[in-house]
Design a protein around this motif. Structure first.
Motif, PDB file in Angstrom:
ATOM      1  N   ALA A 126      31.771  14.530  96.601  1.00  0.00           N
ATOM      2  CA  ALA A 126      31.240  13.240  97.033  1.00  0.00           C
ATOM      3  C   ALA A 126      31.743  12.875  98.427  1.00  0.00           C
ATOM      4  CB  ALA A 126      31.624  12.161  96.026  1.00  0.00           C
ATOM      5  N   ALA A 127      33.005  13.200  98.730  1.00  0.00           N
ATOM      6  CA  ALA A 127      33.559  12.893 100.047  1.00  0.00           C
ATOM      7  C   ALA A 127      32.860  13.699 101.140  1.00  0.00           C
ATOM      8  CB  ALA A 127      35.060  13.173 100.059  1.00  0.00           C
ATOM      9  N   LEU A 128      32.580  14.966 100.881  1.00  0.00           N
ATOM     10  CA  LEU A 128      31.843  15.768 101.857  1.00  0.00           C
ATOM     11  C   LEU A 128      30.463  15.174 102.099  1.00  0.00           C
ATOM     12  CD1 LEU A 128      32.901  19.308 100.609  1.00  0.00           C
ATOM     13  CD2 LEU A 128      33.489  18.292 102.830  1.00  0.00           C
ATOM     14  N   SER A 129      29.832  14.686 101.033  1.00  0.00           N
ATOM     15  CA  SER A 129      28.531  14.035 101.191  1.00  0.00           C
ATOM     16  C   SER A 129      28.657  12.762 102.009  1.00  0.00           C
ATOM     17  CB  SER A 129      27.940  13.731  99.808  1.00  0.00           C
ATOM     18  OG  SER A 129      26.744  12.997  99.923  1.00  0.00           O
ATOM     19  N   ARG A 130      29.684  11.969 101.731  1.00  0.00           N
ATOM     20  CA  ARG A 130      29.874  10.724 102.478  1.00  0.00           C
ATOM     21  C   ARG A 130      30.147  10.996 103.947  1.00  0.00           C
ATOM     22  NH1 ARG A 130      32.842   6.491  99.143  1.00  0.00           N
ATOM     23  NH2 ARG A 130      30.775   6.678  98.216  1.00  0.00           N
ATOM     24  N   LEU A 158      10.827   6.089  91.199  1.00  0.00           N
ATOM     25  CA  LEU A 158       9.729   6.930  91.667  1.00  0.00           C
ATOM     26  C   LEU A 158       9.214   6.448  93.017  1.00  0.00           C
ATOM     27  CD1 LEU A 158       7.838   7.417  88.288  1.00  0.00           C
ATOM     28  CD2 LEU A 158       9.363   9.014  89.445  1.00  0.00           C
ATOM     29  N   ALA A 159       9.195   5.131  93.210  1.00  0.00           N
ATOM     30  CA  ALA A 159       8.749   4.596  94.498  1.00  0.00           C
ATOM     31  C   ALA A 159       9.693   5.029  95.621  1.00  0.00           C
ATOM     32  CB  ALA A 159       8.664   3.072  94.427  1.00  0.00           C
ATOM     33  N   ARG A 160      10.977   5.066  95.313  1.00  0.00           N
ATOM     34  CA  ARG A 160      11.939   5.490  96.324  1.00  0.00           C
ATOM     35  C   ARG A 160      11.729   6.954  96.681  1.00  0.00           C
ATOM     36  NH1 ARG A 160      18.411   3.985  96.157  1.00  0.00           N
ATOM     37  NH2 ARG A 160      18.877   4.623  98.308  1.00  0.00           N
ATOM     38  N   LEU A 161      11.417   7.780  95.654  1.00  0.00           N
ATOM     39  CA  LEU A 161      11.122   9.178  95.925  1.00  0.00           C
ATOM     40  C   LEU A 161       9.902   9.322  96.835  1.00  0.00           C
ATOM     41  CD1 LEU A 161      11.606  11.308  92.678  1.00  0.00           C
ATOM     42  CD2 LEU A 161      12.784  11.521  94.867  1.00  0.00           C
ATOM     43  N   GLU A 162       8.872   8.533  96.544  1.00  0.00           N
ATOM     44  CA  GLU A 162       7.640   8.630  97.332  1.00  0.00           C
ATOM     45  C   GLU A 162       7.882   8.265  98.788  1.00  0.00           C
ATOM     46  OE1 GLU A 162       4.788   9.726  96.535  1.00  0.00           O
ATOM     47  OE2 GLU A 162       4.815   9.855  94.358  1.00  0.00           O
ATOM     48  N   ARG A 163       8.843   7.390  99.035  1.00  0.00           N
ATOM     49  CA  ARG A 163       9.097   6.941 100.417  1.00  0.00           C
ATOM     50  C   ARG A 163      10.027   7.868 101.185  1.00  0.00           C
ATOM     51  NH1 ARG A 163       9.841   1.932  97.708  1.00  0.00           N
ATOM     52  NH2 ARG A 163      12.104   2.102  98.041  1.00  0.00           N
ATOM     53  N   LEU A 164      10.583   8.873 100.492  1.00  0.00           N
ATOM     54  CA  LEU A 164      11.547   9.748 101.158  1.00  0.00           C
ATOM     55  C   LEU A 164      10.881  10.602 102.229  1.00  0.00           C
ATOM     56  CD1 LEU A 164      14.092  11.298  98.634  1.00  0.00           C
ATOM     57  CD2 LEU A 164      14.538   9.751 100.527  1.00  0.00           C
ATOM     58  N   GLN A 165      11.301  10.443 103.449  1.00  0.00           N
ATOM     59  CA  GLN A 165      10.895  11.301 104.547  1.00  0.00           C
ATOM     60  C   GLN A 165      12.112  12.084 105.027  1.00  0.00           C
ATOM     61  OE1 GLN A 165       7.676  11.499 105.341  1.00  0.00           O
ATOM     62  NE2 GLN A 165       7.237   9.911 103.808  1.00  0.00           N
ATOM     63  N   SER A 166      11.877  13.051 105.874  1.00  0.00           N
ATOM     64  CA  SER A 166      12.988  13.906 106.302  1.00  0.00           C
ATOM     65  C   SER A 166      14.099  13.131 106.982  1.00  0.00           C
ATOM     66  CB  SER A 166      12.473  15.004 107.251  1.00  0.00           C
ATOM     67  OG  SER A 166      11.595  15.863 106.570  1.00  0.00           O
ATOM     68  N   ASP A 167      13.743  12.021 107.657  1.00  0.00           N
ATOM     69  CA  ASP A 167      14.764  11.261 108.373  1.00  0.00           C
ATOM     70  C   ASP A 167      15.246  10.033 107.597  1.00  0.00           C
ATOM     71  OD1 ASP A 167      12.418   9.872 108.512  1.00  0.00           O
ATOM     72  OD2 ASP A 167      12.558   9.408 110.649  1.00  0.00           O
ATOM     73  N   THR A 168      14.841   9.903 106.320  1.00  0.00           N
ATOM     74  CA  THR A 168      15.315   8.789 105.497  1.00  0.00           C
ATOM     75  C   THR A 168      16.762   9.032 105.083  1.00  0.00           C
ATOM     76  OG1 THR A 168      13.092   8.512 104.581  1.00  0.00           O
ATOM     77  CG2 THR A 168      14.895   7.437 103.403  1.00  0.00           C
ATOM     78  N   ARG A 169      17.597   8.004 105.195  1.00  0.00           N
ATOM     79  CA  ARG A 169      18.983   8.144 104.752  1.00  0.00           C
ATOM     80  C   ARG A 169      19.005   8.351 103.240  1.00  0.00           C
ATOM     81  NH1 ARG A 169      22.772   3.578 105.799  1.00  0.00           N
ATOM     82  NH2 ARG A 169      24.337   5.066 105.062  1.00  0.00           N
ATOM     83  N   MET A 170      19.611   9.448 102.812  1.00  0.00           N
ATOM     84  CA  MET A 170      19.696   9.751 101.382  1.00  0.00           C
ATOM     85  C   MET A 170      20.795  10.778 101.176  1.00  0.00           C
ATOM     86  SD  MET A 170      19.077   9.597  98.230  1.00  0.00           S
ATOM     87  CE  MET A 170      17.863   8.296  98.371  1.00  0.00           C
ATOM     88  N   SER A 171      21.692  10.501 100.245  1.00  0.00           N
ATOM     89  CA  SER A 171      22.753  11.452  99.905  1.00  0.00           C
ATOM     90  C   SER A 171      23.439  10.987  98.636  1.00  0.00           C
ATOM     91  CB  SER A 171      23.785  11.558 101.039  1.00  0.00           C
ATOM     92  OG  SER A 171      24.480  10.326 101.195  1.00  0.00           O
ATOM     93  N   MET A 172      24.211  11.889  98.049  1.00  0.00           N
ATOM     94  CA  MET A 172      25.009  11.531  96.881  1.00  0.00           C
ATOM     95  C   MET A 172      25.983  10.410  97.228  1.00  0.00           C
ATOM     96  SD  MET A 172      27.880  13.773  94.846  1.00  0.00           S
ATOM     97  CE  MET A 172      26.768  15.072  94.352  1.00  0.00           C
ATOM     98  N   GLY A 218      23.948  11.105 105.976  1.00  0.00           N
ATOM     99  CA  GLY A 218      23.030  12.175 105.623  1.00  0.00           C
ATOM    100  C   GLY A 218      21.585  11.731 105.522  1.00  0.00           C
ATOM    101  N   ARG A 219      20.686  12.543 106.061  1.00  0.00           N
ATOM    102  CA  ARG A 219      19.245  12.302 105.967  1.00  0.00           C
ATOM    103  C   ARG A 219      18.645  13.228 104.903  1.00  0.00           C
ATOM    104  NH1 ARG A 219      18.505   7.598 108.978  1.00  0.00           N
ATOM    105  NH2 ARG A 219      20.303   7.570 110.384  1.00  0.00           N
ATOM    106  N   ALA A 220      17.492  12.859 104.431  1.00  0.00           N
ATOM    107  CA  ALA A 220      16.876  13.615 103.339  1.00  0.00           C
ATOM    108  C   ALA A 220      16.690  15.082 103.697  1.00  0.00           C
ATOM    109  CB  ALA A 220      15.538  12.981 102.952  1.00  0.00           C
ATOM    110  N   GLY A 221      16.381  15.373 104.948  1.00  0.00           N
ATOM    111  CA  GLY A 221      16.136  16.748 105.347  1.00  0.00           C
ATOM    112  C   GLY A 221      17.384  17.546 105.644  1.00  0.00           C
ATOM    113  N   ASP A 222      18.566  16.905 105.622  1.00  0.00           N
ATOM    114  CA  ASP A 222      19.813  17.606 105.947  1.00  0.00           C
ATOM    115  C   ASP A 222      20.257  18.497 104.791  1.00  0.00           C
ATOM    116  OD1 ASP A 222      19.809  16.244 108.314  1.00  0.00           O
ATOM    117  OD2 ASP A 222      21.359  14.793 107.730  1.00  0.00           O
ATOM    118  N   LEU A 223      20.891  19.612 105.143  1.00  0.00           N
ATOM    119  CA  LEU A 223      21.499  20.466 104.139  1.00  0.00           C
ATOM    120  C   LEU A 223      22.707  19.748 103.554  1.00  0.00           C
ATOM    121  CD1 LEU A 223      21.635  23.240 102.727  1.00  0.00           C
ATOM    122  CD2 LEU A 223      23.080  24.016 104.634  1.00  0.00           C
TER     123      LEU A 223
END
Length: 996
Positions: free
Chosen positions: A507-511, A427-441, A591-596
């Motif tokens: 997963a490869a497309l995400s990577r 949950l803490a990681r979710l709270e810290r997610l901003q649009s430019d935070t690195r996040m992807s599958m 990938g960033r959190a705000g990316d499609l």
């Protein structure tokens, strides 16, 4: 000689004998008794084991293969002529064979052995014995050897196994550890040990011996004291000398590090003996596949394998007939010593003879079923009194009682603390997610592969695939994508069934940072390609021909290397990843959190819509599912929906990746095989959508369903009536119902499960939600003072709004600004809810489902819930029937026993559906929201995903009168069988009707 002198003389002689015997023990480690081992020959010598055949010259009768534990030598079955199991078996007519794993520390590669090596060795020995004797084999094992026996028999699906016999072999670690300590102490302790540490060292034999003695300290102390007190009597000690030396020194060998790691991970931490889904080689195995008879010996005072752990076989193997022999013995006493020679082994012989029809079932053996227990052996004063006697009054039982009490006190707090420790970081990681935070599958998968490379990531068609193997496949596909020109941000169509290749490609497309456009094989890929405007589509062999016919795209083939007709598409399997040079722009997981990240589709024809899912939206569902379901590495999440479905992508796959759980992929959903696969995979959490579990609830009982390990069904859209039936039939499993918009960030979850039908409250970390009054007639928010929206009071129907982050306002589906105060931003979800006084949300219907009657707008939810609560109703569909410019609110119901209902129509009885039942059920619905018509249908149509389809019912209009299956609402509000007069009145223009 005077009495005093005689006493002194005897004392001196006794002291002299004691000194002489003590010197012999000190010099040689014990007495030389001159006993020989029973005659045997080594039939074969393989890498992991030797196969011994005892008394080979006089073979005959039932064949029994004995398997020792991993840490004890095979001589446990032939310690001495006085306590030789193989001798008793032979003398009474059984042909004994023994698996000898040797001493791993003295065998080439012995310390590198795994659990799988030992189980496969036992299976190989069974094949060799069957070939040599022409008989099926009674497979018997002691302690962990019994676990090997269970596993080998399950691995073979009982082929060639006449019966399974075990002695003090645990099948359910969740029933507690020795001394009554809770199982979570071990599971959480093992969880905290890194893989590289856990399997890096072997456990020497002396450590195992000390551990066993520490688990039964009273008996260990007593045996030493008795030995010292009898040291003067050599003849008396000599009778037990071989047994003493075996238990004190000679019988112990090292435990290989990889086998120890596998044992602790699979069977202590994850308890897969009970739940199933353990891995032998690369095959998934479950004890639920056991169909041969099982005889288990239980030691009522066994502190190493307490009776509840041993009796778990009844729940682990629901298809097997289980028999039990309960003895007043400890762990070693079941197979070694006077009690074993007098009772255990003769009973084993009688069992084998009984199986051949040559003897009666032994008196101490009784059949058991379910959770019933065999009559416990008589213990003086019960187990506690027995322990006190062993302790000679030193209070060991009291100490054990204190430990048990303390364990019970901390059990609840320990489990809650463990869940909090897992969920708070998520949950803490979710709270810290901003649009430019690195996040992807791809990023989360890489994190899991670094932490647990050798652990299983996903399961498919009975095979297990580790994180390390998945990472290598994903990275190879990434290089293939780069080779065909895919760059970060490119949209690539994926036209595949649910299979490992599809998972690897997504997963490869995400990577790579590209966008996976998930085309539906059962949809209209051509229309979806046009809507998403992709220029590349990658297909599996089954869908390659369809991909090749798509206009305006370049199609490629991936998967099933070397199998079948590869067609004319470029085959990406022919690309050598090692020959692809990575470009300078490539960075893994950019990938960033705000990316499609993904595009999914819903609807068809004119209703076809594309849902755009960002990395943040995916992570919100992934971490939200993992937190709400308290997923851990002990869980296996079973995804029964196609990978193109949002529930599979966001909840099943996302939750498993974020929670570190295993993912079981179903190639398709079949209620007839659901429980068999759930057992084989060790499923603890199963996904669903809409009505998907209806057929499972309605299916006949399945033996594998008994004592299943599923604790949660997770998904969305389950009607309240079905929800209750699922929890009633599959208890103690419960339903965890979510609500989530595909593109927005509103997520509700019913965590407590105490209010079936409720969607609960907002998930921490998800978007803030509010209910606002909504003008249903005109389709906009109702305005109050200052032009702001009006928030609904508890119990009031309103439109669900979800707050939108300023950075995401441009991508929101139906954004509105200045709603509750100037400059705020929200999105209209299109879903109508009520919020009760406790703050829980209840879905009434979606905007597109509203029925526009002459008397107002009717949402389908209240009608669906009220009729679904009737015990004989299976499915409810609520829809509008066009009449002029308005609609009639109608409900179609199918019954749980449709054929029986038809019979009851022909011969009415008390079980016939009565109009009064409808009237009473719908009293809970506000008068203005009740249906004008209720009809019984044989089947309510649903999609493959379980979603109700009302268009065919709507097109049928008002049924003909007089069929006994349709009811209308009269002027008084009661429901009556439809007549011709009532039907004509319903079909008149609204202005002329007087029904309401």
């Amino acid at each position: 000689m005077p009495p005093v002198a005689r006493t002194l003389f005897r004392l001196g002689a006794r002291l002299g004998s004691t000194a002489q015997n003590a010197l012999e023990v000190a010099r040689f480690g014990g007495f030389d008794t001159g006993e020989d081992a029973s005659p045997c020959e080594v039939v074969t010598e393989q890498r992991v084991y030797r196969l011994r055949h005892y008394f080979p010259g006089s073979a005959g009768g039932p064949v029994m293969l004995l398997v020792p534990p991993l840490m004890i030598t095979a001589e446990v079955y032939d310690i001495s002529s006085r306590v030789s199991a193989v001798k008793v078996l032979h003398d009474l007519g059984v042909d004994p064979w023994v698996v000898d794993f040797g001493a791993p520390e003295r065998e080439p590669g012995g310390l590198e052995r795994t659990i799988s090596d030992h189980v496969l060795a036992v299976s190989d020995a069974v094949d060799r014995i069957r070939k040599a004797t022409g008989r099926d084999v009674h497979l018997a094992g002691y302690s962990q050897g019994g676990m090997f026996v269970y596993q080998a028999a399950a691995y073979r699906r009982s082929e060639g196994i006449e019966s399974v016999v075990t002695f003090g072999s645990p099948s359910d670690i969740s029933r507690g550890l020795p001394f009554g300590l809770p199982s979570w102490l071990a599971s959480e302790g093992v969880e905290r040990i890194p893989d590289r540490v856990l399997g890096a060292f072997a456990v020497p034999g002396w450590v195992t011996r000390f551990g066993f003695q520490a688990l039964s300290p009273v008996k260990s102390v007593r045996s030493r004291v008795e030995f010292i007190l009898q040291l003067h009597d050599r003849e008396r000690l000599a009778a037990r000398e071989r047994q003493r030396r075996f238990l004190e020194r000679d019988g112990w060998v090292s435990w290989p590090g990889p086998a120890l790691a596998e044992f602790l991970r699979q069977f202590i931490q994850h308890n897969r003996m009970l739940t199933g889904g353990f891995v032998i080689g690369d095959r998934l195995v479950t004890l639920a596949d056991l169909t041969c008879p099982v005889l288990t010996f239980v030691g009522e005072v066994d502190e190493i394998a307490p009776p509840p752990m041993v009796r778990g076989i009844r729940r682990a193997a629901p298809r097997a007939q289980v028999y039990e022999a309960s003895l007043s013995a400890g762990h070693f006493g079941l197979v070694v010593g006077g009690l074993a020679i007098a009772q255990t082994w003769p009973a084993v012989v009688s069992w084998a003879m009984w199986r051949e029809g040559k003897d009666d079932l032994p008196e101490i053996v009784v059949p058991v079923a379910g959770d019933e227990e065999a009559e416990p052996a008589g213990l003086p004063g019960g187990p506690a009194g027995y322990g006190l006697q062993l302790a000679m009054g030193i209070g060991a039982s009291a100490a054990r009682s204190v430990l048990r009490t303390a364990a019970q006190v901390v059990r609840g707090s320990g489990q809650l603390g463990g869940e909090a420790a897992q969920n708070l970081p998520r949950l803490a990681r979710l709270e810290r997610l901003q649009s430019d935070t690195r996040m992807s599958m791809g990023l989360l998968l890489d994190e899991q592969a670094r932490r647990r490379p050798g652990e299983v990531f996903f399961l498919y068609r009975g095979r297990a695939h580790t994180h390390d193997a998945a990472k290598r496949r994903i990275d190879a596909v990434v290089r293939g994508l780069i080779h065909i020109g895919v760059r970060r941000g490119d949209a690539v169509g994926v036209l595949m069934g649910t299979r490992p290749t599809a998972l690897a490609l997504v997963a490869a497309l995400s990577r790579l940072g590209a966008v996976a456009v998930l085309l539906r094989p059962d949809g209209d890929p051509a229309a979806e390609v046009r809507l998403s405007q992709v220029t590349r589509v990658i297909a599996d062999p089954e869908h390659a021909a369809r991909a090749g016919r798509l206009e305006g795209v370049r199609a490629y083939l991936l998967g099933g290397a070397g199998r079948g007709d590869r067609g004319s598409l470029m085959d990406m399997e022919t690309i050598d990843p090692d020959q692809v040079e990575l470009p300078g722009w490539y960075r893994p997981n950019p990938g960033r959190a705000g990316d499609l990240a993904f595009v999914v589709f819903r609807g068809a024809g004119e209703q076809l819509r594309a849902g755009r899912i960002t990395n943040r939206r995916w992570a919100l569902s992934a971490f939200g599912t993992a937190s709400s379901a308290a997923l851990s590495s002990s869980d296996t999440v079973y995804s029964i929906t196609p990978i193109q479905h949002p529930s599979a992508l966001l909840m099943s796959l996302g939750g498993a990746v974020a929670g570190g759980a295993r993912l079981a992929l179903a190639g398709g959903y079949d209620p007839e095989t659901f429980w068999d696969e759930a057992r084989r995979y060790g499923v603890t959490v199963a996904s669903y959508t809409w009505m998907l579990l209806r057929d499972l609830v309605n299916a006949p009982p399945n033996p594998a369903e008994r004592h299943h390990a599923v604790r949660l069904f997770i998904g969305s859209g389950m009607p309240r009536g079905l929800w209750r039936r699922v929890e009633e039939r599959f208890a103690p499993a419960r339903v965890l119902e979510f609500y989530a918009s595909t593109e927005g960030e509103a997520v509700l979850v019913n965590l407590s499960g105490k209010k079936p039908g409720s969607l609960g409250r907002p998930l921490p970390g998800s978007a803030e939600v509010r209910l606002a009054r909504y003008d249903l007639e005109n389709g906009h928010l109702a305005e109050g003072a200052g032009g702001f929206a009006i928030e609904c009071e508890p119990g009031e129907i309103g439109m669900l709004l979800a707050r939108v982050r300023p950075s995401a306002i441009g991508a929101a589906a139906r954004p509105v600004r200045g709603v509750f105060r100037a400059e705020d931003a929200w999105t209209i979800t299109g879903d109508l809810f009520r919020r009760d006084a406790a703050g829980d949300f209840w879905l009434l219907g979606r905007e597109g489902e509203l029925i526009r009657t002459a008397d107002g707008i009717v949402p389908p939810g209240p009608i669906r819930d009220a009729l679904g609560d009737l015990p004989y109703v299976d499915t409810v569909a609520v829809y509008g029937i066009p009449v002029g410019e308005t609609e009639l609110a109608a409900a179609a119901v199918s019954l749980r026993d449709a054929e029986g209902f038809a019979r009851r129509l022909r011969a009415p009885s008390e079980e016939t559906l009565k109009p009064i039942d409808l009237s009473e059920a719908l009293l809970r619905v506000e008068p203005g929201l009740r249906p004008a018509l209720v009809r019984v249908v044989d089947e309510v149509p649903v999609t493959a995903g379980g979603r109700l389809v009302t268009a065919p019912l709507r097109d049928e209009g008002v049924p003909a009168a007089g069929d006994g299956r349709t009811y209308y609402r009269d002027k008084a509000g009661a429901y009556r069988p439809l007549t011709d007069t009532a039907r004509r009145r319903l079909l008149r223009a609204p202005a002329a009707r007087e029904a309401r």
